[in-house]
Design an enzyme around this catalytic site. Structure first.
Site, short mmCIF file in Angstrom:
data_model
loop_
_atom_site.label_atom_id
_atom_site.label_comp_id
_atom_site.label_asym_id
_atom_site.label_seq_id
_atom_site.Cartn_x
_atom_site.Cartn_y
_atom_site.Cartn_z
N LYS A 154 9.14 -30.26 -1.57
CA LYS A 154 8.48 -29.14 -0.87
C LYS A 154 8.84 -27.75 -1.40
CE LYS A 154 10.10 -30.90 3.01
NZ LYS A 154 10.39 -31.37 4.36
N ASP B 190 13.69 -35.42 9.69
CA ASP B 190 12.79 -35.00 10.79
C ASP B 190 12.02 -36.17 11.40
OD1 ASP B 190 11.33 -35.20 8.44
OD2 ASP B 190 10.28 -33.30 8.65
C1 BGC Z 1 10.77 -35.04 2.54
C2 BGC Z 1 11.08 -35.90 3.76
C3 BGC Z 1 10.54 -35.22 5.00
C4 BGC Z 1 9.08 -34.88 4.83
C5 BGC Z 1 8.48 -34.19 6.04
C6 BGC Z 1 9.29 -34.71 2.49
O1 BGC Z 1 9.03 -33.84 1.43
O2 BGC Z 1 11.14 -35.72 1.36
O3 BGC Z 1 12.47 -36.11 3.88
O4 BGC Z 1 10.73 -36.08 6.09
O5 BGC Z 1 8.90 -34.06 3.71
O6 BGC Z 1 9.13 -33.02 6.34
#
Ligand code: BGC
Length: 509
Positions: free
Chosen positions: A194, A229
């Site tokens: 992200k 989360d």
């Molecule tokens: C992460 C996860 C997370 C998800 C939603 C992903 O990019 O790798 O760990 O749960 O985003 O936030």
């Protein structure tokens, strides 16, 4: 008619022909250029087609990859991470707990007061702050110092309420990135997703780093639970409804977790849990299957991203990326036709068209698509777009969102298939045998994230695809329940259920 008259008449006729030819030529060119833009849309539609047959193949692939990821470390692109959460909060949790929720563009701090019976989240206070952009790519010390000082400010607002007499506060830390847990309260960051990229934190224990920053600020606080989360969302979902077996987030990023039988987690046969089960964090953002409909836009987006060949499912589904897929399609249309006028330089700026803009264009219900025109003008600097071209843009948003929602639905059904709740494989697995006729078990999936909660077209397409895949007999028994604030409140609940020493129910054989 004299020679001069004839000459004049011929001249006029020739001029008229030239003008007519020019007008016709312009019309033909305009039609051709419009056609080219339409062809770009049609190719996108073909490339993104996700009929139910194809979705069922994705369902099967998800279930197969889940098995593989549980069988051995690195056995699948799905990491299937152990969480050490072997029992979910059930309502007897009592006291005041803190939570810190870090995982996207904002982070939140929460104080949750639990009353000791299942209906009793007595109160919760939340404060949200944006993470300054530069901290997302800076150092672990900078990030945690910033978070710890915000946490301290928040704790100080407690005044002389409930906790002032308590020595040590307990914290649930929601850290929404792939983490290899070493216990319910500690774990090592595997990689960033992200758009975060703080290299000196990869491979380190995130709870330890946070606790160090907290104690530097003179706060007496311990990380009692380190959770993803999805796991927080599952905890809160299960707290309110015991039929909740899985949780899904579709926001900036995407992921899912679910309750698995301990004996199915073959790669960790050494671990015993008193409940016989454990929550598994799938990290499904990295799922990949050749059955997924992939276009040249996805290939280019992946190649241009800081993490190529990684998070393939996330790049087709989540809020971080959908707007950018649409931007790429509009850029191609603009380059191949002149329906948008001269090609705007803004169209080449990655991530300039954020997904909330895309959703606003998609859901513009004004007769002249005013919002579409405004966003094209203000964000992409494309002025005066004619109505029929605005409609084309809405279609592009529709195709990209529909594919994303349908793939997410297939992912969810994949989990249900793995745990025998999708009604397939001799429907018995989804039914409780209570004599005859047998009853299908109620199955709840907690769901969170802006794409599902705030983007109604996405939500509708996802719900529709779930019903299509599951069929009319099973689908009424599968409920997707929005679990607001689950990632934060759920972490506080898990901090509560893991703060008593007697809770240590996961042991190494
Ligand atoms: C992460 C996860 C997370 C998800 C939603 C992903 O990019 O790798 O760990 O749960 O985003 O936030």
């Amino acid at each position: 008619m004299g020679k001069v008259g004839v000459g004049l008449a011929v001249g006029c006729a020739a001029a008229a022909c030239v003008i007519a030819a020019a007008v016709v030529g312009r019309r033909v060119r305009r039609r051709r250029t419009w056609r080219r833009a339409v062809v770009v849309l049609e190719e996108l539609e073909q490339g993104c087609a996700a009929a139910v047959g194809r979705l069922r193949q994705v369902v099967d692939a998800m279930a197969v990859e889940m098995h593989a990821g549980l069988a051995s470390e690195g056995g699948s692109k799905l990491k299937m991470l152990l969480t050490f959460v072997d029992s979910l909060p059930h309502g007897s949790e009592k006291g005041t707990y803190y939570a810190l929720d870090l995982g996207g563009t904002n982070f939140r701090v929460l104080r949750v007061q639990l009353g000791g019976n299942s209906s009793a989240i007595l109160e919760h206070d939340v404060e949200q702050k944006p993470i300054p952009q530069d901290l997302m790519t800076s150092t672990s010390e900078d990030l945690f110092d910033f978070i710890a000082s915000s946490l301290k400010e928040f704790v100080e607002k407690e005044g002389d309420r409930e906790l002032s007499s308590v020595k040590r506060r307990e914290l649930g830390f929601t850290f929404s990135f792939p983490v290899k847990q070493t216990s319910v309260s500690s774990g090592i960051l595997i990689k960033w997703t992200k758009g975060f990229s703080i290299e000196n934190l990869v491979g380190k224990d995130v709870s330890e780093c946070l606790e160090q920053a907290i104690s530097k600020r003179g706060l007496d606080m311990r990380v009692a639970a380190l959770v993803n989360d999805t796991v927080g969302t599952l905890a809160l979902g299960h707290y309110h409804d015991e039929d909740t077996v899985a949780a899904v987030i579709i926001g900036t990023g995407t992921n899912a977790c679910y309750l698995e039988r301990a004996d199915a987690i073959i790669k960790s046969q050494g671990w015993l849990t008193t409940s016989g089960g454990m929550v598994v964090n799938m990290e499904w953002g990295n799922f990949w299957s050749a059955h997924m409909p992939r276009t040249s836009y996805d290939v280019d987006l992946d190649a241009d991203s800081p993490n190529p060949n990684d998070q393939g499912f996330e790049k087709m589904i989540s809020g971080m990326y959908l707007g950018d897929i649409v931007r790429r399609v509009i850029l191609r249309m603009s380059q191949e036709s002149d329906v948008f006028g001269p090609v705007s330089s803004k169209l080449s700026v990655p991530f300039i068209l954020r997904t909330p803009f895309m959703a606003a264009m998609h859901e513009d219900d004004s007769p002249d698509l005013r919002e579409v025109a405004r966003i094209l003008n203000d964000v992409l600097e494309i002025p005066d777009v004619p109505l029929k071209v605005r409609k084309l843009v809405v279609n592009v948003c529709d195709v990209v969102t529909r594919r994303a929602a349908r793939l997410a639905a297939a992912g969810i059904v994949g989990i249900l298939k793995k745990i025998g709740r999708d009604g397939s494989g001799g429907i018995t697995s989804a039914r409780i045998k209570t004599g005859s006729p047998s009853k299908i078990r109620r199955t709840v999936v907690a769901i969170e994230g802006g794409l599902y909660t705030s983007y109604s077209m996405f939500r509708e397409y996802l719900n529709e695809a779930m019903a299509e895949i599951l069929g009319e007999e099973v689908s009424p028994h599968v409920i997707l329940k929005v679990t607001e604030d689950g990632s934060g409140i759920g972490a506080a609940l898990l901090a509560a259920s893991n703060s008593s020493p007697s809770v240590d129910s996961v042991q190494l054989l």
